[in-house]
Design a protein around this motif. Sequence first.
Motif, short mmCIF file in Angstrom:
data_model
loop_
_atom_site.label_atom_id
_atom_site.label_comp_id
_atom_site.label_asym_id
_atom_site.label_seq_id
_atom_site.Cartn_x
_atom_site.Cartn_y
_atom_site.Cartn_z
N SER A 320 0.87 -1.17 0.00
CA SER A 320 0.00 0.00 0.00
C SER A 320 0.91 1.22 0.00
CB SER A 320 -0.87 0.00 1.24
OG SER A 320 -0.08 0.27 2.37
N PRO A 321 0.39 2.35 -0.47
CA PRO A 321 1.23 3.55 -0.50
C PRO A 321 1.76 3.90 0.88
CG PRO A 321 -0.76 3.91 -1.75
CD PRO A 321 -0.91 2.59 -1.08
N LEU A 322 0.99 3.58 1.89
CA LEU A 322 1.45 3.91 3.24
C LEU A 322 2.60 3.01 3.64
CD1 LEU A 322 -2.02 4.30 4.88
CD2 LEU A 322 -0.46 6.11 4.24
N MET A 325 5.58 4.34 2.01
CA MET A 325 6.20 5.47 2.71
C MET A 325 6.96 4.98 3.92
SD MET A 325 3.96 8.89 2.59
CE MET A 325 2.31 8.38 2.80
#
Lengths: 425, 425
Positions: A320-322, A325
Amino acid sequence: MPCTQSQGQRNLEGYVGFANLPNQVYRKSVKRGFEFTLMVVGESGLGKSTLINSLFLTDLYSKDYPGPSLRIKKTVQVEQSKVLVKEGGVQLTLTIVDTPGFGDAVDNSNCWQPVINYIDSKCEDFLNAESRVNRRLMPDNRVHCCLYFIAPSGHGLKPLDIEFMKRLHDKVNVIPLIAKADTLTPEECQLFKKQIMKEIQEHKIQIYEFPDIEDDEDSKLIRKIKERMPLAVVGSNVVIEVNGKKVRGRQYPWGVAEVENGEHCDFTVLRNMLIRTHMQDLKDVTNNVHYENYRSRKLAAVTCNGGVDTSKTKNQMTRSPLAQMEEERREHVMKMKKMETEMEQVFEMKVKEKKQKLKDSEAELERRHEQMKKNLEAQYKELEEKKRHHEEEKSNWEAQQRILEQQKLDASKTMEKNKKKGKIF
Amino acid sequence: MKYLHQLKGEGARAVPLAGHVGFDSMPDQLVNKSVNHGFCFNILCVGETGLGKSTLMDTLFNTKFEGEPTQHNQPGVQLKSNTYELQESNVRLKLTVVNTVGFGDQINKEDSYKSIVEFIDTQFEAYLQEELKIKRTLHSYHDTRIHACLYFIAPTGHSLKSLDLVTMKKLDSKVNIIPIIAKSDAISKSELTKFKIKITSELVSNGVQIYQFPTDDETVAEINSTMNGHLPFAVVGSTEEVKIGNKMVKARQYPWGTVQVENENHCDFVKLREMLIRVNMEDLREQTHTRHYELYRRCKLEEMGFKDTDPDCKPFSLQETYEAKRNEFMGDLQKKEEEMRQMFVQRVKEKEAELKEAEKELHEKFDRLKKLHQDEKKKLEDKKKSLDDELNGFKQKKTAAELLQSQAQQAGGSTTLKRDKERKN
């Protein structure tokens, strides 16, 4: 941490009751109601509005709500009409999306763009709604099916047809239809269909494939239907009496083309497929395939910064993009640590160097000072030596002088004595 | 090219149908899809060791599930989960039963609820991560989120234990709690009524939200609301069969009589099975997803700093949200990096100043020494000079004296010579 074990198939010794689950699902879905968005695309005059009315047995476009065909368009519009229909206790919110002006201009380059924009914007709405922190019940306004109307030329697909389907087949379920099929004889229709399917395959266009249903009976039916693709349809708003029966059809001097007669056209097949058996599947494919494609493309663009490095991007896609990050942050923390230790090392080294230099300098100065001191001491010693020597010499000489003096004195005394004695002759 | 949306009328207008369209098959289409896909249900059993959790599961699902009963000497609360594949007519169910092992066995039970909460959150987190991935496969994801939590209350007959209240309070916002009185064949009917009232009032006064069987659907509203009044269910579990009349029934045989599990006069087992499995299984799944999971998700996202609106209360689009987050995140990293660099620059400066100071001191020290040395040298020079003067003085004296002597000698010598001469003569 809990341990999970899969124990496999179990046999039940008696009725438990979860076979009732489907009924529970049924009940809840009826309560919720259903929604469906159908898009129709094709040149003006191909009978799109009429077909919709025939499909849903209603006057979607009537005097109060005129269809787009009655208005002259200069540019391609995308218009939606929402209606609520009820049948057998089941409520359906039907959205029909029409594209008046499509293919009607002299220069039709990019006339598909407004269509693509519409489909994408609905996906975008859904994506935003799905990604909110506070999510509410999300209405599904995504386009579930696109009926593409092919003019019954009898020859093959037009360049515009091919272009449109190529651009939209990976964004929406495309079902091509031969419009106004009552202008083709059955043989002409067969040839036309074959030609169209050939061209579709040649251009690698992926039209919606009706999936097989488990039921044997139905799957035979489905295979038969697949052979009839693309479906040739006729629509009508008019009810005519034929042999005592009231049917929808088109009255000609030579007879009546019945809409719902399977030998006259494939309308019934279309209706059965579209509404009675595969409506849910169209929604599922839209959700699981087309929407997911849109979403992953959108998110990849946002988080992978265009994804220059393909190997890295592949990895990022599974997160996931999170999480992405988070990973980047971890990497950065490691990088910083490394940088910190490196800087620390350099710092220590330089300090050591400087300190060493200082030490050397101090040692050097110390040494020189010692040297000078020694030198001085040596000189002092030398001086002392000289002095002592001199003192010695002086005292010797003085002693000598004293003796000489004494001698002189003695001598003069003796002389005096001798003189007195007259010994001096 | 432009596109515009024209909503004909507010929302959807209802239109009558002139015949049978066929979308009333939608619920069936949906059900068929679900049945083909299979269902999954996850139950969590919370309760002290020995309250018959495993037996109840076996009884509910008419099968012998897992292994040996657990000991009482567990150091902490562990969660053991087992997945089974069951089938009843054409319905396939993937059932996961999670047991709390060691619950209530410790001396200090303050942290007992923690591992349970952690487990539930872990399942939510896994789902959230999958939902947030760029390339995701939600429709084939094995949902491990807990749909129902059966809380086993010990049949003391008095009231809830404080451990029960504490645990249920921590769980009520995370999972559907269905409290049940375990081994209720130890309680008489009158005691049971009092017990149930006491439990219910304690739950209410402590603000514990237990699962309410839904009453919004007319089909099941009546039975659900009646059952709500019978909570908590007093159950008895047994896989042993006893012959009653001419049937074999599940029962527990005592000298004073036989407790029949499926006899509604004896216990609420049938009610539990009815509610949990036959009527509300789907609702339990739905509540888990739309209420408990959404709450978890919302809290998690807010924790990570996601918002739905920017400072000006304009709604964020997903892209903006991610980009904003990413920028903030990158800015953060940059700042950290800069800070570290600055810190090093500062340290270098300080150290340089320190070393310079040391160098200065060193030079001063040696300057002082040098000066001292110069003084000493001067003194030495002076001494040397004075010695030289003395030497010279002495030399002169000596020379003068010697001169005198030699003169004297010469004179005296001539005298002596004269004398000697005279003597000779």
